[in-house]
Design a protein around this motif. Structure first.
Motif, PDB file in Angstrom:
ATOM      1  N   THR A  82     -30.478 -20.524 -32.037  1.00 45.53           N
ATOM      2  CA  THR A  82     -29.177 -20.801 -32.640  1.00 45.53           C
ATOM      3  C   THR A  82     -28.432 -19.532 -33.038  1.00 45.53           C
ATOM      4  O   THR A  82     -27.216 -19.572 -33.220  1.00 45.53           O
ATOM      5  N   SER A  83     -29.131 -18.413 -33.154  1.00 47.33           N
ATOM      6  CA  SER A  83     -28.473 -17.157 -33.544  1.00 47.33           C
ATOM      7  C   SER A  83     -27.731 -16.499 -32.384  1.00 47.33           C
ATOM      8  O   SER A  83     -26.994 -15.537 -32.603  1.00 47.33           O
ATOM      9  N   PHE A  84     -27.921 -17.023 -31.162  1.00 49.68           N
ATOM     10  CA  PHE A  84     -27.364 -16.370 -29.977  1.00 49.68           C
ATOM     11  C   PHE A  84     -26.486 -17.341 -29.192  1.00 49.68           C
ATOM     12  O   PHE A  84     -26.738 -18.554 -29.180  1.00 49.68           O
ATOM     13  N   ALA A  85     -25.474 -16.789 -28.537  1.00 51.44           N
ATOM     14  CA  ALA A  85     -24.599 -17.602 -27.699  1.00 51.44           C
ATOM     15  C   ALA A  85     -25.371 -18.115 -26.480  1.00 51.44           C
ATOM     16  O   ALA A  85     -26.340 -17.483 -26.047  1.00 51.44           O
ATOM     17  N   PRO A  86     -24.976 -19.246 -25.915  1.00 52.54           N
ATOM     18  CA  PRO A  86     -25.635 -19.742 -24.700  1.00 52.54           C
ATOM     19  C   PRO A  86     -25.560 -18.703 -23.583  1.00 52.54           C
ATOM     20  O   PRO A  86     -24.542 -18.032 -23.403  1.00 52.54           O
ATOM     21  N   MET A  87     -26.648 -18.561 -22.843  1.00 52.28           N
ATOM     22  CA  MET A  87     -26.717 -17.589 -21.759  1.00 52.28           C
ATOM     23  C   MET A  87     -26.696 -18.310 -20.413  1.00 52.28           C
ATOM     24  O   MET A  87     -27.190 -19.443 -20.305  1.00 52.28           O
ATOM     25  N   PRO A  88     -26.133 -17.693 -19.389  1.00 55.09           N
ATOM     26  CA  PRO A  88     -25.970 -18.383 -18.102  1.00 55.09           C
ATOM     27  C   PRO A  88     -27.271 -18.590 -17.331  1.00 55.09           C
ATOM     28  O   PRO A  88     -27.297 -19.324 -16.361  1.00 55.09           O
ATOM     29  N   GLY A  89     -28.340 -17.941 -17.748  1.00 56.07           N
ATOM     30  CA  GLY A  89     -29.608 -18.080 -17.057  1.00 56.07           C
ATOM     31  C   GLY A  89     -30.752 -17.740 -17.995  1.00 56.07           C
ATOM     32  O   GLY A  89     -30.650 -17.909 -19.221  1.00 56.07           O
ATOM     33  N   THR A  90     -31.838 -17.259 -17.421  1.00 49.94           N
ATOM     34  CA  THR A  90     -33.022 -16.879 -18.197  1.00 49.94           C
ATOM     35  C   THR A  90     -33.019 -15.373 -18.393  1.00 49.94           C
ATOM     36  O   THR A  90     -33.130 -14.616 -17.419  1.00 49.94           O
ATOM     37  N   TYR A  91     -32.870 -14.951 -19.626  1.00 53.43           N
ATOM     38  CA  TYR A  91     -32.764 -13.523 -19.929  1.00 53.43           C
ATOM     39  C   TYR A  91     -34.081 -13.036 -20.510  1.00 53.43           C
ATOM     40  O   TYR A  91     -34.479 -13.417 -21.617  1.00 53.43           O
ATOM     41  N   LEU A  92     -34.757 -12.176 -19.751  1.00 51.05           N
ATOM     42  CA  LEU A  92     -36.029 -11.586 -20.167  1.00 51.05           C
ATOM     43  C   LEU A  92     -35.947 -10.069 -20.050  1.00 51.05           C
ATOM     44  O   LEU A  92     -36.885  -9.414 -19.614  1.00 51.05           O
ATOM     45  N   ASP A  93     -34.815  -9.513 -20.497  1.00 56.15           N
ATOM     46  CA  ASP A  93     -34.541  -8.088 -20.327  1.00 56.15           C
ATOM     47  C   ASP A  93     -34.060  -7.442 -21.623  1.00 56.15           C
ATOM     48  O   ASP A  93     -33.278  -6.499 -21.601  1.00 56.15           O
ATOM     49  N   SER A  94     -34.546  -7.941 -22.757  1.00 55.96           N
ATOM     50  CA  SER A  94     -34.076  -7.403 -24.039  1.00 55.96           C
ATOM     51  C   SER A  94     -34.510  -5.973 -24.267  1.00 55.96           C
ATOM     52  O   SER A  94     -33.925  -5.271 -25.099  1.00 55.96           O
ATOM     53  N   GLY A  95     -35.542  -5.508 -23.544  1.00 54.30           N
ATOM     54  CA  GLY A  95     -35.948  -4.120 -23.659  1.00 54.30           C
ATOM     55  C   GLY A  95     -34.956  -3.152 -23.044  1.00 54.30           C
ATOM     56  O   GLY A  95     -34.999  -1.953 -23.323  1.00 54.30           O
TER      57      GLY A  95
END
Length: 412
Positions: A36-49
């Motif tokens: 809930t703290s983040f806006a909806p993303m268009p896909g699967t984001y696994l790149d926060s690094g």
């Protein structure tokens, strides 16, 4: 203008001066993930690094700042925000605000320490390793070219062995430079042990903490590390252009002052303008100055990114409220599944299996060419390099995200 003389911008500034809870922040979830703290993303984001998504609250804080700057109506509480940001970062690593200065980036912080120690003019031995940030390779290669003795340690079994560090720190070693968590494969040094070895032999320790701050518990008091730096656009959920430099308080007087700017001053009295008092000091005929006694007095260079400060005012407090221990524990099953799933598909994982850090790396020749198309088609984003790839889950990711990635990856 409102009837009572208070504008909307005044209200925005007043809101910015309030602590997080009073600004209507999203409730902390009882259990993670925190979507809930983040806006909806268009896909699967696994790149926060590589670049962490900005929380909605941080986005709104930046918008409030830009709203004020667009109209110049009212006043944005920059000083109060910066004090709060510095205090919250200090809490995150168990430092004091006086031990922290704002810097442009991790690299800027590392370079500031190199300069303050007098390299390369004052020579001496530097011990570093090839799991340190690759962006620092040029710095230490250049120092070596200018006469500094630089020793590179290479990993064994994808780790830097503490025995190798101990053997490398010989008389004349002045600095050990490392990444607490390696951007390459997530390996985490035992910082307390490294510092104990280095200090016993007369050396100081610098730690790049960009992949550690906000991901694993950091206690600069317990580790006794001398210097640390990080930017904010990764795990601190801020943006580019603003980071932090920590120096242990008892070392401040031992560092060379290499820059002199207005933001380093606590007092400034010019003697050149109409009605100015005449100079009283022969060595300061133009202006009397009083240096700040804290880290800003040593390292401040000028203005920095106020919009990012506004963002960090939200995100740092959010991180502290969520709890780094809690976030670390949450991702462990995700990391374990990555290790087993990637290995079962034939990939060579170079992240130590015991690693608690949010980075899992595989080596694969031609990784970008081989994986870019299927990942893009599936709207799955990870870090793709020429001959390796890296997955870095955060607090908003779930096991479904991990399974989606594993399903998309072709067999090695």
């Amino acid at each position: 203008m409102a009837a009572n003389g208070v504008t909307r911008r005044d209200m925005l500034a007043g809101t910015a001066a309030l602590p997080l809870a009073a600004r209507g922040a999203a409730a902390v979830p009882a259990t993670l993930p925190d979507r809930t703290s983040f806006a909806p993303m268009p896909g699967t984001y696994l790149d926060s690094g590589t670049m962490h998504p900005v929380p909605i609250g941080a986005r709104d804080a930046a918008r409030a700042y830009v709203d004020q700057r667009a109209t110049m109506d009212g006043y944005f509480a920059t000083e109060a925000i910066e004090e709060r940001v510095k205090a919250n970062f200090a809490r995150l690593i168990n430092a004091t605000p006086a031990e922290i200065a704002f810097v442009q980036s991790t690299t800027a912080g590392e370079q500031a320490i190199i300069d303050a120690l007098g390299f390369p003019r004052e020579t001496g031995r530097i011990v570093t390793d090839t799991l340190h940030f690759f962006g620092s390779f040029y710095l230490y290669e250049e120092l070596a070219r200018q006469g500094v003795e630089v020793v590179w340690l290479r990993p064994r079994a994808n780790r830097i062995a503490i025995d190798d560090i101990e053997r490398a720190i010989v008389p004349g070693t002045r600095l050990v430079a490392l990444s607490l968590v390696s951007t390459y494969n997530g390996f985490e040094h035992d910082l307390k042990q490294v510092c104990a070895i280095a200090h016993a032999k007369g050396a100081l320790v610098y730690a790049d903490i960009i992949h550690a701050a906000g991901t694993v518990p950091i206690d600069v008091r317990a580790s006794n590390v001398d210097f640390a730096a990080c930017a904010s656009y990764k795990w601190l959920m801020g943006d580019f252009g603003l980071g932090f430099l920590y120096v242990r308080a008892d070392l401040h007087d031992r560092l060379r002052r290499t820059r002199h700017g207005y933001y380093q001053l606590a007092g400034f009295d010019p003697h050149v303008y109409p009605f100015d008092a005449p100079a009283t000091k022969a060595d300061y005929p133009i202006a009397d100055v009083t240096r700040r006694p804290d880290m800003e007095g040593l390292f401040a260079g000028g203005t920095h990114a106020h919009a990012v400060s506004a963002m960090l005012d939200y995100s740092l407090e959010r991180i502290l409220t969520l709890g780094v221990d809690r976030m670390t524990a949450y991702r462990q099953p995700l990391l374990q599944r990555l290790h087993t799933g990637l290995a079962s598909r034939g990939y060579t994982v170079v992240t130590p299996p015991e690693s608690r850090t949010p980075l899992v790396t595989c080596v694969l020749e031609g990784a970008r060419e081989r994986l870019a198309t299927p990942l893009k088609a599936a709207k799955v984003q990870i870090t793709l390099s020429r001959n390796r790839f890296r997955i870095s889950p955060s607090v908003f990711n779930t096991m479904d995200d991990i399974e989606r990635l594993l399903a998309v990856l072709p067999r090695a």
